[in-house]
Each structure stands twice: as C-alpha cells, then as structure tokens.
Design an enzyme around this catalytic site. Structure first.
Site, PDB file in Angstrom:
ATOM      1  N   ARG A 160      28.691  93.073  29.295  1.00  0.00           N
ATOM      2  CA  ARG A 160      27.917  93.897  30.199  1.00  0.00           C
ATOM      3  C   ARG A 160      26.592  94.369  29.594  1.00  0.00           C
ATOM      4  O   ARG A 160      25.577  94.481  30.285  1.00  0.00           O
ATOM      5  CB  ARG A 160      28.783  95.110  30.547  1.00  0.00           C
ATOM      6  CG  ARG A 160      28.252  95.954  31.613  1.00  0.00           C
ATOM      7  CD  ARG A 160      29.013  97.248  31.720  1.00  0.00           C
ATOM      8  NE  ARG A 160      28.073  98.302  32.014  1.00  0.00           N
ATOM      9  CZ  ARG A 160      27.582  98.531  33.190  1.00  0.00           C
ATOM     10  NH1 ARG A 160      27.955  97.801  34.218  1.00  0.00           N
ATOM     11  NH2 ARG A 160      26.697  99.484  33.388  1.00  0.00           N
ATOM     12  N   PRO A 194      28.445 100.565  37.627  1.00  0.00           N
ATOM     13  CA  PRO A 194      27.276 100.028  38.340  1.00  0.00           C
ATOM     14  C   PRO A 194      25.996 100.114  37.496  1.00  0.00           C
ATOM     15  O   PRO A 194      25.991 100.749  36.439  1.00  0.00           O
ATOM     16  CB  PRO A 194      27.168 100.952  39.559  1.00  0.00           C
ATOM     17  CG  PRO A 194      27.828 102.218  39.157  1.00  0.00           C
ATOM     18  CD  PRO A 194      28.877 101.863  38.140  1.00  0.00           C
ATOM     19  N   ILE A 195      24.915  99.472  37.977  1.00  0.00           N
ATOM     20  CA  ILE A 195      23.624  99.575  37.276  1.00  0.00           C
ATOM     21  C   ILE A 195      22.555 100.158  38.202  1.00  0.00           C
ATOM     22  O   ILE A 195      21.363  99.963  37.999  1.00  0.00           O
ATOM     23  CB  ILE A 195      23.162  98.214  36.701  1.00  0.00           C
ATOM     24  CG1 ILE A 195      23.132  97.139  37.800  1.00  0.00           C
ATOM     25  CG2 ILE A 195      24.012  97.773  35.526  1.00  0.00           C
ATOM     26  CD1 ILE A 195      22.256  95.954  37.444  1.00  0.00           C
ATOM     27  N   ASP A 196      23.023 100.850  39.247  1.00  0.00           N
ATOM     28  CA  ASP A 196      22.077 101.386  40.232  1.00  0.00           C
ATOM     29  C   ASP A 196      21.015 102.297  39.598  1.00  0.00           C
ATOM     30  O   ASP A 196      19.849 102.279  40.007  1.00  0.00           O
ATOM     31  CB  ASP A 196      22.840 102.148  41.328  1.00  0.00           C
ATOM     32  CG  ASP A 196      23.735 103.238  40.757  1.00  0.00           C
ATOM     33  OD1 ASP A 196      24.428 102.982  39.746  1.00  0.00           O
ATOM     34  OD2 ASP A 196      23.745 104.356  41.304  1.00  0.00           O
ATOM     35  N   LEU A 197      21.405 103.058  38.579  1.00  0.00           N
ATOM     36  CA  LEU A 197      20.443 103.995  37.982  1.00  0.00           C
ATOM     37  C   LEU A 197      19.354 103.249  37.202  1.00  0.00           C
ATOM     38  O   LEU A 197      18.193 103.661  37.198  1.00  0.00           O
ATOM     39  CB  LEU A 197      21.167 104.998  37.070  1.00  0.00           C
ATOM     40  CG  LEU A 197      22.245 105.848  37.769  1.00  0.00           C
ATOM     41  CD1 LEU A 197      23.024 106.691  36.769  1.00  0.00           C
ATOM     42  CD2 LEU A 197      21.613 106.743  38.836  1.00  0.00           C
ATOM     43  N   ASP A 231      34.612 106.443  23.946  1.00  0.00           N
ATOM     44  CA  ASP A 231      34.991 105.284  23.140  1.00  0.00           C
ATOM     45  C   ASP A 231      36.036 105.624  22.067  1.00  0.00           C
ATOM     46  O   ASP A 231      36.512 104.729  21.368  1.00  0.00           O
ATOM     47  CB  ASP A 231      33.754 104.662  22.473  1.00  0.00           C
ATOM     48  CG  ASP A 231      32.905 103.884  23.467  1.00  0.00           C
ATOM     49  OD1 ASP A 231      33.337 103.705  24.621  1.00  0.00           O
ATOM     50  OD2 ASP A 231      31.798 103.456  23.085  1.00  0.00           O
ATOM     51  N   LEU A 279      34.223 110.005  31.935  1.00  0.00           N
ATOM     52  CA  LEU A 279      33.120 109.049  32.076  1.00  0.00           C
ATOM     53  C   LEU A 279      33.496 107.795  32.866  1.00  0.00           C
ATOM     54  O   LEU A 279      32.706 107.306  33.650  1.00  0.00           O
ATOM     55  CB  LEU A 279      32.564 108.656  30.714  1.00  0.00           C
ATOM     56  CG  LEU A 279      31.793 109.767  30.008  1.00  0.00           C
ATOM     57  CD1 LEU A 279      31.156 109.269  28.740  1.00  0.00           C
ATOM     58  CD2 LEU A 279      30.710 110.335  30.902  1.00  0.00           C
ATOM     59  N   ARG A 293      35.204  91.518  19.952  1.00  0.00           N
ATOM     60  CA  ARG A 293      33.882  91.817  20.519  1.00  0.00           C
ATOM     61  C   ARG A 293      33.197  92.950  19.755  1.00  0.00           C
ATOM     62  O   ARG A 293      31.975  92.996  19.686  1.00  0.00           O
ATOM     63  CB  ARG A 293      34.019  92.235  21.990  1.00  0.00           C
ATOM     64  CG  ARG A 293      34.290  91.093  22.933  1.00  0.00           C
ATOM     65  CD  ARG A 293      34.197  91.572  24.366  1.00  0.00           C
ATOM     66  NE  ARG A 293      33.129  92.540  24.479  1.00  0.00           N
ATOM     67  CZ  ARG A 293      33.169  93.663  25.195  1.00  0.00           C
ATOM     68  NH1 ARG A 293      34.219  93.945  25.910  1.00  0.00           N
ATOM     69  NH2 ARG A 293      32.151  94.493  25.219  1.00  0.00           N
TER      70      ARG A 293
END
Ligand code: UD1
Length: 420
Positions: free
Chosen positions: A92, A122-125, A307, A329, A399
């Site tokens: 992502r 989402p990535i709207d911001l 995290d 979050l 990862r």
C-alpha cells in the site's frame, strides 16, 4: 511456502541490533523522485517492502544500486510515470510515489492500493489535498490519474483526520510546488520528521517540523539536491524485542535505538511492572516475573502506536488480570485475536475493543499470520506456548521485519524457518 517453527519456553538473553525503520525508508525512497541527482541511503532494513519500492523506481526508469542496507539511487532517467497494479497491490505504501511523481513530472498514474486486512484504508485525504494544490484527479480503471501540467500550487490543507502517508505525500508534493503550503493537523511521527529534515537539508524551507502545523516553501518545479541520508532506527522493531523480553521474563539489550521514539511502548511496559536500563542509544529490559494487567488505547504519535497493538496483546495474555485494548486507528486490526485464542488465550472482542483475560498457559498450535504486526504477535506468543507452534503465511513478516528469526535465534529462542 515458508513458515516458522517455534519451540516455546526458552529464556532469552543477549543483544540485538535494531535495523533502520521501514516506515521511514519508504517515504524517503519515494522522495528521491523529487531529485535528478544521485543519492545514497544507508541503514535501510533488509525487508521485502523496501525491495518492492526500489523495484517500482526501476520500473519508472530510475537507476537503483541496492545491497541489503544501502541503496544508491539516481532518478534522472525516469521516463515513465505509471505505478502499476502489480507493485502497488503488493504494498500500500507505493501510493507514496503519487505526490513526488506529480510534483516533478506534472502527471502520473498510480494504481489504487485497495483494501487490506486491517481495514479499508482509503486515500481520499491524499487526493483531496492534491486537488487543493491544483491537481486534476480522475479515478479510472483502478488507477488514480493525476495532472498538474503547470505545476502544483501551494495551498492551505486541513486534514480531517491525521494521516501519516497523506502528510508525507503532501510534504513531498509541496516541496516542488509554487508558493507556500500549510498542512494543518499533520502527522508528527518520527518518520514524518525524518522526511521533513531530509527535504529541508536539500534547501526547502520547512517550519513546524515535529508539530501538527507544517509550512513548506516550494521550489516552483526545481528538482531537489539531497544529501546522503541514514535511516532512523525502527521504533516498532525495537518495541517488538522489548515485548519479547517482557513475555519471556528475560533480559535483552537493544542497540541503536532512539529512546524518545519508543517512549510510549516503554512507559506501558513500565506500567506492567517491567524495568529498564537506558544508556545513550542502548536499552535493556530486565526480567519481570509478574506482569500486571493494563489498559491501552492506540493513537497517533506520540501516543501508543497501532503498530505495537498486536504485540502488546500477546504480552498481556500473560498478565495477572484483565486488560482492555481499544484500537482507534484501524477498524479491523484484531485479526490476530482468533489465532491467539487458538493458542489458548482468552480474548473477547467487541468492535474496536478487546478484553484480554488472564490464563495459566498458552498451548502450541498451527496459526496463520494475517498482517505484518499480527505475525510478530503470533511469534511472541509462540515463544512462551507449551510445545511446538508453527506460524504460517510469514510473507507478511518478511515485508517488515529484518531477519526476525535470526535475531531471536541469537537471543536463545528455539526458532527455525521451514518450507512446506
Ligand atoms: C502508516 C504506517 C502504518 C501505521 C499507520 C498509522 C507507513 C508505511 N505505514 O500507514 O504502519 O499503522 O501509519 O500509524 O508508514 N485515512 C483515511 N483517508 C486517507 C488516509 C488515511 O481515512 O486518505 C485513515 C486510515 O484509514 C486510518 C487513519 O486514517 O484509519 C490513519 O491512516 P494513515 O496514518 O494514513 O496510515 P498509513 O499512512 O497508511
């Protein structure tokens, strides 16, 4: 497919060197797009996500010379501004190339990252902020197509929600924009700070670094000339090894740590009864026989990091009372709960709240990792479970953790990577 086999019950002891922060290295690698000169990055973690983003740069036409912890990057040869689905769907954070590609080339296409195991994300911001800077954005065929043929223009951005990646994308976009960009309600994570410092050292005036209001004076399209940069230590990797010490009642010394960055995790472990010796960039966790139950809420930095939520949950299973964790979050970041319960934990879940009830013992089982931090939580639980635990789907772990099993083995864990 690789899996980890752990025989629980071993005490750990000794030293571990903390690698560079994946979440700092990723935006820094993306920011090299803002330059057409060579730059050297050191202390990169040797993990798959870093290799994925470096591969994306080469697919765009950049030159990358990568050797485990060092990369020499020259993006003067970029001749393609399309970040394809095959890469973005793997990670992502590839969305971080959107701001710098658009700022330097006036157009780009970046695949939509889509959902992921821990929630919608989402990535709207990111998009709304780039539009405020004059970008024309269209979503078509699963791609974000962005254009700003005459360059981006400085703007006042107010983030409705604190977003780490959104802040980083806009910092990078703003550094080549015309005029001043103000970001209100920006993220303050150490990784955001390092990105700001890197861009500032290339001559871009940034004020408010480390606060929630940043102003960035753009260069009006002039590419940046970066100085070489050493990636900061990984605060999440460090926190994970402190949890390994806490859960196994062991003494472990971590080297190359920034104490300021891990303060939230350390203070929660102190609340649980753990004690520490801190000396410059080294920190030792001392053995703690009786862990106390605590409550914790994940928030943005400098609060307790989401995290670290899964790893703390594993440790709290061994505490002497009921603990409550509230995840603020990500709406679906409790996938590890059912796997921990398979090991004999007694965790009750409602919405974004988990209650962790005390148990006498964990018992080994086959468990499946669902995301990066959930994987390390299962490994931690395996360190104390009675018998042999197999943790499957550890590609998630690869990862983001640099040689987790090698480092644990050196500390005395009985852990081995096997193939099925
Ligand atoms: C980064 C970290 C990730 C960490 C997270 C929160 C990297 C590579 N990843 O992820 O390890 O867990 O910060 O500390 O640094 N949101 C929106 N719209 C947006 C962007 C975000 O609603 O456009 C929401 C997200 O769904 C989430 C919250 O904002 O609920 C925070 O997300 P964000 O800080 O953007 O996380 P990432 O940058 O993806």
């Amino acid at each position: 497919m690789d899996y980890l086999q752990i025989n629980g019950g071993k005490k750990l002891s000794g030293d571990v060197i903390i690698s560079g922060a994946k979440n700092s290295a990723l935006p820094i690698i993306a920011s090299t797009i803002l330059s057409n000169k060579e730059i050297k990055l050191t202390n990169l973690p040797n993990v798959v996500d870093i290799r994925t983003l470096l591969k994306l740069l080469t697919m765009l036409g950049g030159e990358v010379n990568h050797d485990k912890t060092t990369a020499i990057i020259n993006n003067s040869s970029i001749n393609n501004t399309k970040a394809v689905y095959e890469i973005v769907s793997q990670m992502r954070a590839s969305i971080l190339v959107l701001g710098p590609l658009l700022a330097r080339f006036g157009e780009c296409e970046v695949s939509l990252p889509g959902g992921c195991a821990i929630g919608q994300r989402p990535i709207d911001l990111h998009l709304k902020a780039l539009e405020a800077m004059g970008a024309k954005i269209e979503i078509r065929g699963g791609y974000v197509r962005a254009e700003a043929p005459n360059g981006l223009i400085g703007a006042k951005i107010i983030f409705d929600k604190i977003t780490v990646g959104g802040t980083e994308n806009i910092i990078m976009a703003a550094s080549l924009a015309k005029g001043v960009t103000t970001i209100i309600n920006s993220a303050r994570e150490p990784e955001v700070v390092q990105l700001c410092e890197m861009i500032e050292s290339a001559g871009v005036k940034i004020t408010g670094i480390g606060t929630s209001v940043l102003t960035i004076e753009g260069t009006d399209g002039k590419p940046l000339d970066f100085k070489d940069i050493e990636i900061i230590p990984d605060r999440i990797e460090a926190g994970t090894y402190l949890c390994a010490g806490a859960i196994t009642n062991s003494s472990i010394t971590l080297h190359r740590v920034n104490y300021e960055h891990i303060r939230a995790s350390v203070s929660k472990l102190e609340e649980m009864g753990c004690s520490f010796n801190i000396d410059k960039d080294n920190i030792t966790i001392n053995p703690t026989e009786h862990l106390k139950a605590i409550n914790l809420i994940t928030t943005e930095y400098p609060g307790f990091p989401t995290d670290m939520q899964a790893q703390f949950m594993s440790v709290l299973i061994m505490a002497n009372g009921e603990s409550i964790i509230e995840e603020r979050l990500f709406e679906n970041r409790f996938m590890h709960v059912s796997e921990l319960n398979r090991l004999g934990a007694d965790i009750w879940l409602k919405g974004n709240i988990a209650a962790i009830r005390p148990i006498d013992k964990l018992y080994s089982a086959d468990v499946m990792a669902t995301d990066l931090r959930a994987s390390s939580a299962l490994v931690l639980a395996g360190l104390v479970a009675d018998g042999t635990t197999n943790v499957h789907r550890i590609y998630h772990l690869d990862r983001g953790y640099d040689d987790l099993e090698g480092k644990l083995l050196k500390l005395g864990a009985d852990i081995v990577r096997l193939k099925k």
